[in-house]
Design a protein around this motif. Sequence first.
Motif, PDB file in Angstrom:
ATOM      1  N   GLY A 122     -26.341  32.149  21.983  1.00 21.05           N
ATOM      2  CA  GLY A 122     -25.104  31.451  21.672  1.00 21.05           C
ATOM      3  C   GLY A 122     -25.319  29.947  21.719  1.00 21.05           C
ATOM      4  N   PRO A 123     -24.352  29.178  21.233  1.00 22.63           N
ATOM      5  CA  PRO A 123     -24.490  27.715  21.213  1.00 22.63           C
ATOM      6  C   PRO A 123     -24.136  27.091  22.561  1.00 22.63           C
ATOM      7  N   TRP A 124     -25.015  27.214  23.543  1.00 23.87           N
ATOM      8  CA  TRP A 124     -24.824  26.568  24.832  1.00 23.87           C
ATOM      9  C   TRP A 124     -26.180  26.243  25.438  1.00 23.87           C
ATOM     10  N   ASP A 125     -26.170  25.412  26.476  1.00 23.66           N
ATOM     11  CA  ASP A 125     -27.397  25.025  27.168  1.00 23.66           C
ATOM     12  C   ASP A 125     -27.582  25.902  28.394  1.00 23.66           C
ATOM     13  N   PHE A 126     -28.755  26.500  28.527  1.00 23.36           N
ATOM     14  CA  PHE A 126     -29.060  27.367  29.658  1.00 23.36           C
ATOM     15  C   PHE A 126     -30.537  27.212  29.985  1.00 23.36           C
ATOM     16  N   LYS A 127     -30.846  26.783  31.216  1.00 24.56           N
ATOM     17  CA  LYS A 127     -32.244  26.531  31.576  1.00 24.56           C
ATOM     18  C   LYS A 127     -32.419  26.552  33.099  1.00 24.56           C
ATOM     19  N   PRO A 128     -33.640  26.846  33.557  1.00 27.81           N
ATOM     20  CA  PRO A 128     -33.922  26.763  34.992  1.00 27.81           C
ATOM     21  C   PRO A 128     -34.212  25.314  35.379  1.00 27.81           C
ATOM     22  N   ALA A 129     -33.890  24.954  36.617  1.00 27.56           N
ATOM     23  CA  ALA A 129     -34.192  23.606  37.090  1.00 27.56           C
ATOM     24  C   ALA A 129     -35.696  23.404  37.221  1.00 27.56           C
ATOM     25  N   LYS A 130     -36.439  24.494  37.482  1.00 29.94           N
ATOM     26  CA  LYS A 130     -37.900  24.446  37.563  1.00 29.94           C
ATOM     27  C   LYS A 130     -38.462  25.513  36.633  1.00 29.94           C
ATOM     28  N   ARG A 131     -39.576  25.212  36.009  1.00 32.11           N
ATOM     29  CA  ARG A 131     -40.202  26.176  35.109  1.00 32.11           C
ATOM     30  C   ARG A 131     -41.029  27.208  35.870  1.00 32.11           C
ATOM     31  N   MET A 154     -32.669  27.008  41.130  1.00 29.43           N
ATOM     32  CA  MET A 154     -31.373  26.843  40.486  1.00 29.43           C
ATOM     33  C   MET A 154     -31.498  27.032  38.976  1.00 29.43           C
ATOM     34  N   TYR A 155     -30.454  27.615  38.393  1.00 33.31           N
ATOM     35  CA  TYR A 155     -30.325  27.701  36.941  1.00 33.31           C
ATOM     36  C   TYR A 155     -29.115  26.861  36.531  1.00 33.31           C
ATOM     37  N   GLU A 156     -29.249  26.183  35.391  1.00 32.88           N
ATOM     38  CA  GLU A 156     -28.195  25.291  34.909  1.00 32.88           C
ATOM     39  C   GLU A 156     -27.620  25.821  33.601  1.00 32.88           C
ATOM     40  N   PHE A 157     -26.319  25.726  33.488  1.00 31.65           N
ATOM     41  CA  PHE A 157     -25.633  26.221  32.293  1.00 31.65           C
ATOM     42  C   PHE A 157     -24.550  25.232  31.895  1.00 31.65           C
ATOM     43  N   LYS A 158     -24.409  25.021  30.582  1.00 29.68           N
ATOM     44  CA  LYS A 158     -23.346  24.152  30.078  1.00 29.68           C
ATOM     45  C   LYS A 158     -22.774  24.733  28.793  1.00 29.68           C
ATOM     46  N   ASN A 159     -21.467  24.836  28.752  1.00 37.34           N
ATOM     47  CA  ASN A 159     -20.767  25.291  27.551  1.00 37.34           C
ATOM     48  C   ASN A 159     -20.557  24.077  26.648  1.00 37.34           C
ATOM     49  N   ILE A 160     -21.326  24.004  25.579  1.00 39.40           N
ATOM     50  CA  ILE A 160     -21.246  22.842  24.684  1.00 39.40           C
ATOM     51  C   ILE A 160     -20.307  23.111  23.496  1.00 39.40           C
ATOM     52  N   GLN A 161     -19.584  24.219  23.555  1.00 38.16           N
ATOM     53  CA  GLN A 161     -18.636  24.528  22.491  1.00 38.16           C
ATOM     54  C   GLN A 161     -17.290  23.856  22.773  1.00 38.16           C
ATOM     55  N   ASN A 162     -16.443  23.834  21.769  1.00 38.20           N
ATOM     56  CA  ASN A 162     -15.115  23.238  21.921  1.00 38.20           C
ATOM     57  C   ASN A 162     -14.063  24.304  22.228  1.00 38.20           C
ATOM     58  N   PHE A 178     -25.318  39.662  36.059  1.00 37.42           N
ATOM     59  CA  PHE A 178     -24.343  40.743  35.923  1.00 37.42           C
ATOM     60  C   PHE A 178     -22.909  40.328  36.243  1.00 37.42           C
ATOM     61  N   ASN A 179     -22.699  39.113  36.748  1.00 38.32           N
ATOM     62  CA  ASN A 179     -21.339  38.618  36.960  1.00 38.32           C
ATOM     63  C   ASN A 179     -20.853  37.918  35.699  1.00 38.32           C
ATOM     64  N   GLU A 180     -19.574  38.070  35.392  1.00 36.06           N
ATOM     65  CA  GLU A 180     -19.006  37.397  34.231  1.00 36.06           C
ATOM     66  C   GLU A 180     -18.410  36.058  34.662  1.00 36.06           C
ATOM     67  N   TYR A 181     -18.668  35.047  33.859  1.00 29.59           N
ATOM     68  CA  TYR A 181     -18.183  33.701  34.151  1.00 29.59           C
ATOM     69  C   TYR A 181     -17.387  33.185  32.966  1.00 29.59           C
ATOM     70  N   THR A 182     -16.284  32.520  33.252  1.00 27.09           N
ATOM     71  CA  THR A 182     -15.479  31.879  32.221  1.00 27.09           C
ATOM     72  C   THR A 182     -15.662  30.374  32.338  1.00 27.09           C
ATOM     73  N   LEU A 183     -16.084  29.750  31.261  1.00 22.69           N
ATOM     74  CA  LEU A 183     -16.352  28.318  31.266  1.00 22.69           C
ATOM     75  C   LEU A 183     -15.523  27.625  30.200  1.00 22.69           C
ATOM     76  N   LYS A 184     -14.929  26.525  30.579  1.00 22.64           N
ATOM     77  CA  LYS A 184     -14.115  25.743  29.667  1.00 22.64           C
ATOM     78  C   LYS A 184     -15.018  24.885  28.774  1.00 22.64           C
ATOM     79  N   PRO A 185     -14.493  24.323  27.708  1.00 28.66           N
ATOM     80  CA  PRO A 185     -15.313  23.466  26.831  1.00 28.66           C
ATOM     81  C   PRO A 185     -15.940  22.325  27.611  1.00 28.66           C
ATOM     82  N   GLY A 186     -17.264  22.180  27.488  1.00 30.19           N
ATOM     83  CA  GLY A 186     -17.987  21.110  28.165  1.00 30.19           C
ATOM     84  C   GLY A 186     -18.249  21.352  29.632  1.00 30.19           C
ATOM     85  N   GLU A 187     -17.815  22.486  30.183  1.00 28.73           N
ATOM     86  CA  GLU A 187     -17.987  22.745  31.618  1.00 28.73           C
ATOM     87  C   GLU A 187     -19.441  23.102  31.932  1.00 28.73           C
TER      88      GLU A 187
END
Length: 200
Positions: free
Chosen positions: A86-95, A108-116, A144-153
Amino acid sequence: MSQGRRASLLLDNRRMVGKLAVVALLMFGFGYALVPMYRAICTALGINVLSVSEKAVPGNSKATPANTQVDTSRIVTVEFDANARGPWDFKPAKRYVDVHPGELTTVMYEFKNIQNRTMAAQAIPSYAPKQATPHFNKLECFCFNEYTLKPGESRQWPVVFVIDPKLPKDVKTITLSYTFFEVGGKVAAPVKTQEREPQS
């Protein structure tokens, strides 16, 4: 009720109170004795029972005991991968990290909803090689947990894991991969407003 009957009931009540008091004292004593018994059993079995209050703090002269469960003779490289469907940013803090089997590790894993628009998503893990799967023990995970993220969150989630020292000796690298995908139908699409034609 006769006087003798009353005296008999009073005597029975006193005996019952005395028995209950003895039972309460025995229960308290048993609970108090559980702590040293627990420590003795865990020490005999080699289980680490270090509590937070016993950990070394600045100014504390007591040294922190070594974790006997850690195999310092081996190093396993754990690689972290992130796949976003999907169109969002998802990456680990360390490789990757190098760890000893039995060592507690947090990444840590980082996630950002870049959609509007608001979205609902979840992640599923996978491991390589396959024989490492039963030896990779996650103590905390966002999978396995579901997360709801607002635009830009943006969110950060920890993965806390321990590699079982029983990991086969020939496995020197483990790849933990997460695929983050949107959960369809969980969030309603934004309502489109229809423009009215100007009245003449």
